[in-house]
Design a protein around this motif. Structure first.
Motif, PDB file in Angstrom:
ATOM      1  N   ASP A  55      10.165   4.534   4.224  1.00  0.00           N
ATOM      2  CA  ASP A  55       9.788   4.497   5.638  1.00  0.00           C
ATOM      3  C   ASP A  55       8.498   5.250   5.969  1.00  0.00           C
ATOM      4  N   SER A  56       7.673   5.474   4.964  1.00  0.00           N
ATOM      5  CA  SER A  56       6.333   5.967   5.246  1.00  0.00           C
ATOM      6  C   SER A  56       5.497   4.799   5.750  1.00  0.00           C
ATOM      7  N   THR A  57       4.665   5.054   6.738  1.00  0.00           N
ATOM      8  CA  THR A  57       3.861   3.985   7.323  1.00  0.00           C
ATOM      9  C   THR A  57       2.374   4.274   7.170  1.00  0.00           C
ATOM     10  N   ASN A  58       1.602   3.212   7.124  1.00  0.00           N
ATOM     11  CA  ASN A  58       0.158   3.345   7.152  1.00  0.00           C
ATOM     12  C   ASN A  58      -0.414   2.207   7.976  1.00  0.00           C
ATOM     13  N   TYR A  59      -1.542   2.462   8.601  1.00  0.00           N
ATOM     14  CA  TYR A  59      -2.143   1.507   9.519  1.00  0.00           C
ATOM     15  C   TYR A  59      -3.633   1.382   9.263  1.00  0.00           C
ATOM     16  N   ALA A  60      -4.157   0.200   9.480  1.00  0.00           N
ATOM     17  CA  ALA A  60      -5.601   0.014   9.465  1.00  0.00           C
ATOM     18  C   ALA A  60      -6.206   0.808  10.613  1.00  0.00           C
ATOM     19  N   ASP A  61      -7.403   1.299  10.397  1.00  0.00           N
ATOM     20  CA  ASP A  61      -8.058   2.102  11.445  1.00  0.00           C
ATOM     21  C   ASP A  61      -8.157   1.332  12.761  1.00  0.00           C
TER      22      ASP A  61
END
Length: 115
Positions: A55-61
C-alpha cells in the motif's frame, strides 16, 4: 491470471472530479502492484500513479496533490480519485496489475476534461 475492468470515466468540466475503478476477477488484486497509466491522442502512455502490495503509493508530479489511489480489498478493486481536473488530464486511463514478470491490462476508460 487476473482480469481487469476499468470504469468511472466520462466528461467533466475543469476543476471537477471523477473516481476511476479498476475491478479485478480471477485473482486477488491485493496480491498485485497496481498502477494507472494514461494515453492522450498522439502521445505515449505515461504512468500516473501506483500502489504497491504493501500500500505504498507514488504519483507523477503532474497529478500529485490532486489524485489519490486506494484499495478496497473487499471489492477486489483499486480506485483512482481525481480532483481538480485539468484539460491536460484528458486521456484514456488504463489499469495495470503486476506480479513479478506478469503484467495485466484493462481495456481503458476515457476521461475528457472540458474547459
Amino acid at each position: 491470471q487476473v482480469q481487469l475492468v476499468e470504469s468511472g470515466g466520462g466528461l467533466v468540466q475543469v476543476g471537477g472530479s471523477l473516481r476511476l475503478s479498476c475491478a479485478a476477477s480471477g485473482r486477488l488484486l491485493s496480491m498485485y502492484d497496481v498502477s494507472w497509466y494514461r494515453q492522450a491522442p498522439g502521445k505515449q502512455r505515461e504512468l500516473v500513479a501506483g500502489i504497491s502490495v504493501g500500500d505504498s503509493t507514488n504519483y507523477a508530479d503532474s497529478v500529485k496533490g490532486r489524485f489519490t489511489l486506494s484499495r478496497e480489498n473487499s471489492k477486489n478493486t483499486v480506485y483512482l480519485q481525481m480532483n481538480s481536473l485539468k484539460p491536460e488530464d484528458t486521456a484514456v486511463y488504463y489499469c495495470n496489475a503486476t506480479w513479478g514478470s506478469a503484467h495485466y491490462w484493462g481495456q481503458g476508460t476515457q476521461v475528457t476534461v472540458s474547459s
